[in-house]
Design a protein around this motif. Structure first.
Motif, PDB file in Angstrom:
ATOM      1  N   VAL A  57      -1.317   2.233  47.263  1.00 34.17           N
ATOM      2  CA  VAL A  57      -2.708   1.925  47.626  1.00 34.17           C
ATOM      3  C   VAL A  57      -2.737   1.674  49.139  1.00 34.17           C
ATOM      4  N   ALA A  58      -3.170   2.668  49.882  1.00 35.93           N
ATOM      5  CA  ALA A  58      -3.129   2.603  51.348  1.00 35.93           C
ATOM      6  C   ALA A  58      -4.485   2.283  51.954  1.00 35.93           C
ATOM      7  N   TRP A  59      -5.410   1.799  51.136  1.00 33.79           N
ATOM      8  CA  TRP A  59      -6.773   1.587  51.607  1.00 33.79           C
ATOM      9  C   TRP A  59      -7.229   0.173  51.296  1.00 33.79           C
ATOM     10  N   ALA A  60      -8.151  -0.323  52.119  1.00 31.11           N
ATOM     11  CA  ALA A  60      -8.887  -1.530  51.768  1.00 31.11           C
ATOM     12  C   ALA A  60      -9.967  -1.064  50.789  1.00 31.11           C
ATOM     13  N   VAL A  61      -9.904  -1.532  49.564  1.00 31.78           N
ATOM     14  CA  VAL A  61     -10.778  -1.034  48.500  1.00 31.78           C
ATOM     15  C   VAL A  61     -12.033  -1.899  48.415  1.00 31.78           C
ATOM     16  N   ARG A  62     -13.175  -1.236  48.424  1.00 29.34           N
ATOM     17  CA  ARG A  62     -14.442  -1.949  48.319  1.00 29.34           C
ATOM     18  C   ARG A  62     -14.578  -2.584  46.933  1.00 29.34           C
ATOM     19  N   ARG A  63     -15.270  -3.683  46.899  1.00 32.07           N
ATOM     20  CA  ARG A  63     -15.435  -4.461  45.661  1.00 32.07           C
ATOM     21  C   ARG A  63     -15.896  -3.596  44.486  1.00 32.07           C
ATOM     22  N   GLU A  64     -16.852  -2.707  44.714  1.00 31.55           N
ATOM     23  CA  GLU A  64     -17.401  -1.905  43.623  1.00 31.55           C
ATOM     24  C   GLU A  64     -16.434  -0.842  43.095  1.00 31.55           C
ATOM     25  N   HIS A  65     -15.318  -0.637  43.790  1.00 28.05           N
ATOM     26  CA  HIS A  65     -14.339   0.365  43.352  1.00 28.05           C
ATOM     27  C   HIS A  65     -13.057  -0.263  42.805  1.00 28.05           C
ATOM     28  N   ARG A  66     -13.003  -1.571  42.702  1.00 24.15           N
ATOM     29  CA  ARG A  66     -11.759  -2.267  42.351  1.00 24.15           C
ATOM     30  C   ARG A  66     -11.374  -2.208  40.877  1.00 24.15           C
ATOM     31  N   TYR A  67     -12.267  -1.756  40.023  1.00 26.98           N
ATOM     32  CA  TYR A  67     -11.949  -1.746  38.586  1.00 26.98           C
ATOM     33  C   TYR A  67     -11.876  -0.329  38.029  1.00 26.98           C
ATOM     34  N   HIS A  68     -11.699   0.634  38.899  1.00 24.29           N
ATOM     35  CA  HIS A  68     -11.629   2.037  38.497  1.00 24.29           C
ATOM     36  C   HIS A  68     -10.265   2.344  37.862  1.00 24.29           C
ATOM     37  N   HIS A  69     -10.269   3.236  36.901  1.00 21.72           N
ATOM     38  CA  HIS A  69      -9.044   3.631  36.192  1.00 21.72           C
ATOM     39  C   HIS A  69      -7.952   4.120  37.154  1.00 21.72           C
ATOM     40  N   ILE A  70      -8.321   4.888  38.158  1.00 24.45           N
ATOM     41  CA  ILE A  70      -7.318   5.420  39.095  1.00 24.45           C
ATOM     42  C   ILE A  70      -6.611   4.274  39.818  1.00 24.45           C
ATOM     43  N   LEU A  71      -7.354   3.280  40.273  1.00 24.18           N
ATOM     44  CA  LEU A  71      -6.732   2.148  40.956  1.00 24.18           C
ATOM     45  C   LEU A  71      -5.813   1.390  40.003  1.00 24.18           C
ATOM     46  N   HIS A  72      -6.240   1.242  38.775  1.00 16.18           N
ATOM     47  CA  HIS A  72      -5.405   0.578  37.768  1.00 16.18           C
ATOM     48  C   HIS A  72      -4.082   1.336  37.595  1.00 16.18           C
ATOM     49  N   MET A  73      -4.144   2.662  37.530  1.00 11.50           N
ATOM     50  CA  MET A  73      -2.937   3.466  37.375  1.00 11.50           C
ATOM     51  C   MET A  73      -2.035   3.351  38.612  1.00 11.50           C
ATOM     52  N   LEU A  74      -2.614   3.364  39.802  1.00  9.83           N
ATOM     53  CA  LEU A  74      -1.816   3.224  41.028  1.00  9.83           C
ATOM     54  C   LEU A  74      -1.107   1.872  41.071  1.00  9.83           C
ATOM     55  N   ARG A  75      -1.801   0.837  40.658  1.00  8.44           N
ATOM     56  CA  ARG A  75      -1.190  -0.499  40.646  1.00  8.44           C
ATOM     57  C   ARG A  75      -0.099  -0.600  39.584  1.00  8.44           C
ATOM     58  N   THR A  76      -0.326   0.034  38.443  1.00  8.89           N
ATOM     59  CA  THR A  76       0.700   0.044  37.401  1.00  8.89           C
ATOM     60  C   THR A  76       1.939   0.771  37.892  1.00  8.89           C
ATOM     61  N   GLU A  77       1.751   1.896  38.578  1.00 10.48           N
ATOM     62  CA  GLU A  77       2.888   2.631  39.126  1.00 10.48           C
ATOM     63  C   GLU A  77       3.622   1.801  40.172  1.00 10.48           C
TER      64      GLU A  77
END
Length: 93
Positions: free
Chosen positions: A4-24
């Motif tokens: 995760v190389a970005w500062a993620v905006r609040r409205e995008h923090r619960y997206h499936h893709i971000l969840h997968m990146l964090r799991t990885e």
């Protein structure tokens, strides 16, 4: 490379893709991943590989997260190499 190389905006923090990146990121760090979550991650990673795509984040869009074609010799991991990293250092994600 970070997943995760970005500062993620609040409205995008619960997206499936971000969840997968964090799991990885947790898997790469050697942390335990529940079996069901690991199965989802493996399927998601396989899908990225089969489609030859990487994750791109555009905070200025409603969706935020995108799967885009991998640029050979540039995008060598899970994410599109950003023009600039907006995330603060010190995180494994």
């Amino acid at each position: 490379m970070t997943t995760v190389a970005w500062a993620v905006r609040r409205e995008h923090r619960y997206h499936h893709i971000l969840h997968m990146l964090r799991t990885e990121a947790r898997r790469r760090a050697g942390e335990p991943i529940p079996a069901a979550q690991l199965k989802k991650l493996e399927g998601w990673l396989r899908n990225l590989s089969e489609q030859d795509v990487v994750v791109h984040y555009d905070p200025d869009t409603e969706q935020g997260w995108w799967l885009v074609h991998r640029r050979p010799g540039v995008d060598d991991d899970l994410i599109r190499v950003p023009d600039r990293v907006t995330r603060q250092g010190g995180s494994r994600e």
